[in-house]
Design a protein around this motif. Sequence first.
Motif, PDB file in Angstrom:
ATOM      1  N   MET A  47      27.968  42.640  46.508  1.00 26.35           N
ATOM      2  CA  MET A  47      27.221  42.585  47.767  1.00 26.35           C
ATOM      3  C   MET A  47      25.972  43.470  47.697  1.00 26.35           C
ATOM      4  O   MET A  47      24.907  43.103  48.192  1.00 26.35           O
ATOM      5  N   LEU A  48      26.135  44.633  47.052  1.00 29.02           N
ATOM      6  CA  LEU A  48      25.010  45.564  46.917  1.00 29.02           C
ATOM      7  C   LEU A  48      23.867  44.901  46.138  1.00 29.02           C
ATOM      8  O   LEU A  48      22.699  44.955  46.545  1.00 29.02           O
ATOM      9  N   VAL A  49      24.224  44.259  45.020  1.00 23.87           N
ATOM     10  CA  VAL A  49      23.208  43.599  44.186  1.00 23.87           C
ATOM     11  C   VAL A  49      22.540  42.459  44.961  1.00 23.87           C
ATOM     12  O   VAL A  49      21.305  42.337  44.980  1.00 23.87           O
ATOM     13  N   VAL A  50      23.348  41.633  45.652  1.00 26.20           N
ATOM     14  CA  VAL A  50      22.791  40.481  46.378  1.00 26.20           C
ATOM     15  C   VAL A  50      21.856  40.953  47.496  1.00 26.20           C
ATOM     16  O   VAL A  50      20.725  40.461  47.634  1.00 26.20           O
ATOM     17  N   VAL A  51      22.316  41.939  48.282  1.00 28.58           N
ATOM     18  CA  VAL A  51      21.509  42.412  49.422  1.00 28.58           C
ATOM     19  C   VAL A  51      20.222  43.089  48.924  1.00 28.58           C
ATOM     20  O   VAL A  51      19.121  42.794  49.388  1.00 28.58           O
ATOM     21  N   LEU A  52      20.368  43.963  47.923  1.00 27.44           N
ATOM     22  CA  LEU A  52      19.206  44.690  47.395  1.00 27.44           C
ATOM     23  C   LEU A  52      18.193  43.724  46.775  1.00 27.44           C
ATOM     24  O   LEU A  52      16.979  43.817  47.034  1.00 27.44           O
ATOM     25  N   ALA A  53      18.689  42.776  45.973  1.00 32.62           N
ATOM     26  CA  ALA A  53      17.781  41.820  45.318  1.00 32.62           C
ATOM     27  C   ALA A  53      17.067  40.977  46.374  1.00 32.62           C
ATOM     28  O   ALA A  53      15.851  40.754  46.277  1.00 32.62           O
ATOM     29  N   SER A  54      17.791  40.533  47.418  1.00 35.63           N
ATOM     30  CA  SER A  54      17.160  39.709  48.457  1.00 35.63           C
ATOM     31  C   SER A  54      16.081  40.513  49.176  1.00 35.63           C
ATOM     32  O   SER A  54      14.983  40.004  49.446  1.00 35.63           O
ATOM     33  N   LEU A  55      16.387  41.781  49.504  1.00 41.49           N
ATOM     34  CA  LEU A  55      15.399  42.620  50.194  1.00 41.49           C
ATOM     35  C   LEU A  55      14.157  42.815  49.329  1.00 41.49           C
ATOM     36  O   LEU A  55      13.021  42.741  49.811  1.00 41.49           O
ATOM     37  N   LEU A  56      14.368  43.048  48.017  1.00 40.08           N
ATOM     38  CA  LEU A  56      13.232  43.274  47.121  1.00 40.08           C
ATOM     39  C   LEU A  56      12.410  41.996  46.932  1.00 40.08           C
ATOM     40  O   LEU A  56      11.174  42.042  46.881  1.00 40.08           O
ATOM     41  N   LEU A  57      13.096  40.839  46.835  1.00 46.11           N
ATOM     42  CA  LEU A  57      12.369  39.571  46.649  1.00 46.11           C
ATOM     43  C   LEU A  57      11.491  39.277  47.864  1.00 46.11           C
ATOM     44  O   LEU A  57      10.337  38.851  47.726  1.00 46.11           O
ATOM     45  N   LEU A  58      12.034  39.511  49.065  1.00 49.87           N
ATOM     46  CA  LEU A  58      11.241  39.281  50.275  1.00 49.87           C
ATOM     47  C   LEU A  58      10.201  40.395  50.450  1.00 49.87           C
ATOM     48  O   LEU A  58       9.075  40.148  50.894  1.00 49.87           O
ATOM     49  N   GLY A  59      10.581  41.626  50.057  1.00 54.24           N
ATOM     50  CA  GLY A  59       9.675  42.775  50.178  1.00 54.24           C
ATOM     51  C   GLY A  59       8.435  42.594  49.312  1.00 54.24           C
ATOM     52  O   GLY A  59       7.321  42.940  49.734  1.00 54.24           O
TER      53      GLY A  59
END
Length: 259
Positions: A29-41
Amino acid sequence: MAKSKTHVSHRQYDDEESGWACMNWFEYMLVVVLASLLLLGALTLTLFWALYYAGGFAWTEEPARQFNLHPVLMVAGFITFSGFSLLLYRICRCCRRIYVKLFHTIFHALAIPCIVVGFIAVLDSHNLADPPIANFYSLHSWMGLVTMGLFALQFVVGFFSFLILLCCEGATAAFRASLVPIHASFGITTFMLAVATCLTGLTEKAFFKLSSKYSEMPEEGIIMNALAMVLVALGILLSYAVRREPFRTQVKTFVTERL
Ligand code: HEM
């Protein structure tokens, strides 16, 4: 009684899932949430830079502002859409493989118009400038060409393999199986190369635009460096996510669906 791996039921799959350690779920979950935030960021920061510092967008009537479409669309196509596509393909645990492949293809297909328009924008901004600017003189532009070439090759091979999966699944299994590792390693290579190309493009732009002021750490330079760091973080996180073995449990279970 021994059960064939290829005929394992969804129920058995659920049981295997429930055995997945709590720690694995937390990490996943940490990887999915962090990666999604960074991709949108990454996309948000690029848009913010283009609108707030670089004067927004135009088309051929104003080549200097037409250029601003280039970084935004390249980050959208090569980083945000392609990044979500990679992440989804490798670590999606909730749907059947055929749907995962369909979404993988759709995300990559969405990247194509962004890349094409982003490329036209930078070509126009060079050719329509007064006086015109030379084409393909920089390391960034050469890296950009290799990245676009690899992306196109990957899309054609992936699309072809998806088409033959739809028309003759059984007969082509061995052939598609041989394509999987090649397509997977070139996929992550293309993403890393896209990150490197964006970094060289950002450095070049920072020097063109800020020249000697860059070393005084102006706000714009800090935003550009922050965007570059988000891209570096994405390179690290996505290569970790796609190589992490426990995230791929489902892929091992549905052997025939993975190809
Ligand atoms: C993977 C993403 C990217 C690709 C594939 C790419 C590709 C290219 C290509 C092929 C050119 C040459 C155009 C010509 O010579 O007429 C170019 C130019 C340029 N790009 Fe990018 N680019 C990417 C991302 C970026 C980003 C994020 C920036 C940041 C601002 C950027 C800044 C520039 C600049 C300043 C030029 C003009 C100078 C030059 O030709 O090197 N690019 N890009």
